[in-house]
Design a protein around this motif. Structure first.
Motif, PDB file in Angstrom:
ATOM      1  N   UNK A 197       0.839  -1.201   0.000  1.00  0.00           N
ATOM      2  CA  UNK A 197       0.000   0.000   0.000  1.00  0.00           C
ATOM      3  C   UNK A 197       0.872   1.248   0.000  1.00  0.00           C
ATOM      4  N   UNK A 198       1.920   1.232   0.819  1.00  0.00           N
ATOM      5  CA  UNK A 198       2.852   2.364   0.876  1.00  0.00           C
ATOM      6  C   UNK A 198       3.538   2.556  -0.479  1.00  0.00           C
ATOM      7  N   UNK A 199       3.989   1.457  -1.076  1.00  0.00           N
ATOM      8  CA  UNK A 199       4.649   1.539  -2.378  1.00  0.00           C
ATOM      9  C   UNK A 199       3.709   2.127  -3.420  1.00  0.00           C
ATOM     10  N   UNK A 200       2.454   1.676  -3.410  1.00  0.00           N
ATOM     11  CA  UNK A 200       1.495   2.145  -4.409  1.00  0.00           C
ATOM     12  C   UNK A 200       1.292   3.650  -4.309  1.00  0.00           C
ATOM     13  N   UNK A 201       1.366   4.176  -3.102  1.00  0.00           N
ATOM     14  CA  UNK A 201       1.175   5.619  -2.902  1.00  0.00           C
ATOM     15  C   UNK A 201       2.435   6.425  -3.188  1.00  0.00           C
ATOM     16  N   UNK A 202       3.609   5.747  -3.211  1.00  0.00           N
ATOM     17  CA  UNK A 202       4.872   6.500  -3.249  1.00  0.00           C
ATOM     18  C   UNK A 202       5.864   6.064  -4.322  1.00  0.00           C
ATOM     19  N   UNK A 203       5.502   5.098  -5.186  1.00  0.00           N
ATOM     20  CA  UNK A 203       6.509   4.560  -6.108  1.00  0.00           C
ATOM     21  C   UNK A 203       6.968   5.573  -7.156  1.00  0.00           C
ATOM     22  N   UNK A 204       6.207   6.662  -7.356  1.00  0.00           N
ATOM     23  CA  UNK A 204       6.629   7.676  -8.323  1.00  0.00           C
ATOM     24  C   UNK A 204       7.603   8.684  -7.715  1.00  0.00           C
ATOM     25  N   UNK A 205       7.919   8.512  -6.438  1.00  0.00           N
ATOM     26  CA  UNK A 205       8.860   9.398  -5.742  1.00  0.00           C
ATOM     27  C   UNK A 205      10.186   8.679  -5.532  1.00  0.00           C
ATOM     28  N   UNK A 206      11.278   9.414  -5.292  1.00  0.00           N
ATOM     29  CA  UNK A 206      12.543   8.746  -4.973  1.00  0.00           C
ATOM     30  C   UNK A 206      12.371   7.832  -3.757  1.00  0.00           C
ATOM     31  N   UNK A 207      12.866   6.606  -3.861  1.00  0.00           N
ATOM     32  CA  UNK A 207      12.660   5.638  -2.784  1.00  0.00           C
ATOM     33  C   UNK A 207      13.756   5.737  -1.727  1.00  0.00           C
ATOM     34  N   UNK A 208      13.307   5.841  -0.466  1.00  0.00           N
ATOM     35  CA  UNK A 208      14.230   5.803   0.667  1.00  0.00           C
ATOM     36  C   UNK A 208      13.674   4.816   1.682  1.00  0.00           C
ATOM     37  N   UNK A 209      14.426   3.772   1.937  1.00  0.00           N
ATOM     38  CA  UNK A 209      13.973   2.716   2.843  1.00  0.00           C
ATOM     39  C   UNK A 209      13.661   3.261   4.227  1.00  0.00           C
ATOM     40  N   UNK A 210      14.465   4.206   4.690  1.00  0.00           N
ATOM     41  CA  UNK A 210      14.238   4.770   6.027  1.00  0.00           C
ATOM     42  C   UNK A 210      12.879   5.469   6.109  1.00  0.00           C
ATOM     43  N   UNK A 211      12.495   6.175   5.037  1.00  0.00           N
ATOM     44  CA  UNK A 211      11.199   6.858   5.029  1.00  0.00           C
ATOM     45  C   UNK A 211      10.058   5.845   5.097  1.00  0.00           C
ATOM     46  N   UNK A 212      10.188   4.767   4.325  1.00  0.00           N
ATOM     47  CA  UNK A 212       9.163   3.724   4.349  1.00  0.00           C
ATOM     48  C   UNK A 212       9.057   3.106   5.729  1.00  0.00           C
ATOM     49  N   UNK A 213      10.199   2.733   6.298  1.00  0.00           N
ATOM     50  CA  UNK A 213      10.207   2.071   7.597  1.00  0.00           C
ATOM     51  C   UNK A 213       9.599   2.965   8.676  1.00  0.00           C
ATOM     52  N   UNK A 214       9.947   4.246   8.645  1.00  0.00           N
ATOM     53  CA  UNK A 214       9.406   5.179   9.630  1.00  0.00           C
ATOM     54  C   UNK A 214       7.897   5.308   9.496  1.00  0.00           C
ATOM     55  N   UNK A 215       7.418   5.380   8.253  1.00  0.00           N
ATOM     56  CA  UNK A 215       5.982   5.507   8.013  1.00  0.00           C
ATOM     57  C   UNK A 215       5.218   4.275   8.488  1.00  0.00           C
ATOM     58  N   UNK A 216       5.825   3.096   8.376  1.00  0.00           N
ATOM     59  CA  UNK A 216       5.175   1.841   8.747  1.00  0.00           C
ATOM     60  C   UNK A 216       5.465   1.430  10.191  1.00  0.00           C
ATOM     61  N   UNK A 217       6.267   2.245  10.887  1.00  0.00           N
ATOM     62  CA  UNK A 217       6.610   1.975  12.293  1.00  0.00           C
ATOM     63  C   UNK A 217       7.341   0.633  12.440  1.00  0.00           C
ATOM     64  N   UNK A 218       8.254   0.385  11.495  1.00  0.00           N
ATOM     65  CA  UNK A 218       9.081  -0.815  11.511  1.00  0.00           C
ATOM     66  C   UNK A 218      10.528  -0.412  11.282  1.00  0.00           C
ATOM     67  N   UNK A 219      11.453  -1.294  11.627  1.00  0.00           N
ATOM     68  CA  UNK A 219      12.857  -1.011  11.351  1.00  0.00           C
ATOM     69  C   UNK A 219      13.151  -1.271   9.875  1.00  0.00           C
ATOM     70  N   UNK A 220      14.132  -0.568   9.294  1.00  0.00           N
ATOM     71  CA  UNK A 220      14.482  -0.816   7.889  1.00  0.00           C
ATOM     72  C   UNK A 220      14.804  -2.289   7.621  1.00  0.00           C
ATOM     73  N   UNK A 221      15.536  -2.918   8.518  1.00  0.00           N
ATOM     74  CA  UNK A 221      15.872  -4.332   8.326  1.00  0.00           C
ATOM     75  C   UNK A 221      14.612  -5.188   8.303  1.00  0.00           C
ATOM     76  N   UNK A 222      13.685  -4.926   9.229  1.00  0.00           N
ATOM     77  CA  UNK A 222      12.474  -5.739   9.321  1.00  0.00           C
ATOM     78  C   UNK A 222      11.610  -5.583   8.063  1.00  0.00           C
ATOM     79  N   UNK A 223      11.494  -4.351   7.558  1.00  0.00           N
ATOM     80  CA  UNK A 223      10.725  -4.116   6.336  1.00  0.00           C
ATOM     81  C   UNK A 223      11.337  -4.907   5.171  1.00  0.00           C
ATOM     82  N   UNK A 224      12.647  -4.791   4.999  1.00  0.00           N
ATOM     83  CA  UNK A 224      13.319  -5.478   3.890  1.00  0.00           C
ATOM     84  C   UNK A 224      13.185  -6.986   4.014  1.00  0.00           C
TER      85      UNK A 224
END
Length: 292
Positions: free
Chosen positions: A194-221
């Motif tokens: 869902x996050x990707x669908x809303x943001x895939x047209x923007x530069x991707x930063x794993x830290x931004x995704x992880x923060x938005x989902x309240x997860x660690x970058x490692x856990x998201x990946x």
């Protein structure tokens, strides 16, 4: 023919009847959709991976992909093999009111996009295969003659007939012992998608995704790679190319603008990426599609 109802991200139906891929076109694809996809395979060989389970691609196969359900196709083109399919992708909530007049069919309709389906792919559709084909063909025949105002109603009638035919196949399978499962859960990977669908047209930063989902970058990946077999970056690139194919075939937008709209400011890099994944340049792909 193929048809997209309005903007794919807003208005909710993408339709194609007997679309063909040849000469190693779309040899390998990996994607999900905002809505439901119902795929009927007329010809083709290869494998399909859904929920980390492998299915052989065969003629007569019916596949039902739920919202955000990842599916990975690997096609075989040996000996002049062709991949021919009919498909419809749509936002189920936009058409639900048309099913409410038929309680049993309405229950089935909701189950097919909200339920925990035991399998996404059905084989041996038997006599129903000809009925399913006829339902797709009927819409394909009608589309050129319909006004914009008439199309939405025709789409609705098409979906009612399609689900009625699918229900017959499904009921035969459940009678053979498949369970009636409970509603599926909105797993963490679906939140990632869902996050990707809303943001895939923007530069991707794993830290931004992880923060938005309240997860660690490692856990998201780790979650995403474990569920899909590829990295988040790979999926985002595949999603961008998938969107560019849609824009190339349904709009006359310049290739440089399409590159920008999918999040790639450098159009030269976009052309290189597109050719790597699709085997041809964006310009050549558009010309080939227009001829078809």
């Amino acid at each position: 023919m193929s048809f997209v109802a309005g903007n794919y991200s807003e208005v909710p139906l993408h339709f194609a009847y007997k679309r063909k891929s040849v000469n190693y076109e779309h040899k390998e694809t990996f994607h999900s959709h905002l809505g439901v996809e119902i795929l009927l395979i007329h010809q083709g060989k290869g494998t399909m991976i859904v929920n980390n389970i492998r299915y052989d691609i065969k003629p007569g196969m019916l596949c039902i992909f739920q919202p955000y359900q990842l599916h990975h196709l690997k096609l075989e083109y040996d000996e002049g093999q062709c991949f021919e399919r009919s498909l419809v992708t749509f936002e189920p909530t936009m058409f639900e009111s048309y099913f409410e007049k038929w309680p049993s069919l309405h229950t089935f309709y909701r189950f097919m996009y909200l339920g925990e389906l035991p399998v996404p792919c059905l084989y041996d559709t038997g006599d129903e295969l000809h009925i399913l084909d006829a339902v797709y063909k009927s819409l394909d025949d009608q589309l050129p003659m319909l006004s914009e105002a008439e199309r939405y109603e025709e789409f609705s009638l098409f979906l009612v007939m399609l689900y009625r035919s699918i229900q017959h196949v499904w009921d035969q399978r459940t009678e053979a012992g498949l369970p009636k499962p409970a509603l599926r859960q909105n797993h963490q990977v679906e939140h990632i998608l869902t996050w990707i669908e809303a943001n895939y047209t923007l530069p991707f930063r794993l830290d931004d995704m992880a923060k938005s989902l309240h997860l660690s970058p490692y856990h998201v990946s780790h979650l995403f790679k474990e569920a899909t077999g590829i990295s988040i970056s790979e999926y985002i690139m595949a999603r961008r190319v998938h969107q560019s194919v849609l824009l190339l075939t349904t709009t006359k937008k310049p290739i440089s603008l399409i590159a920008e709209e999918i999040g790639l400011a450098n159009s030269s890099y976009f052309c290189k990426l597109f050719k790597q994944r699709m085997g041809t340049t964006p310009h050549q792909y558009r010309k080939k599609w227009a001829r078809a």
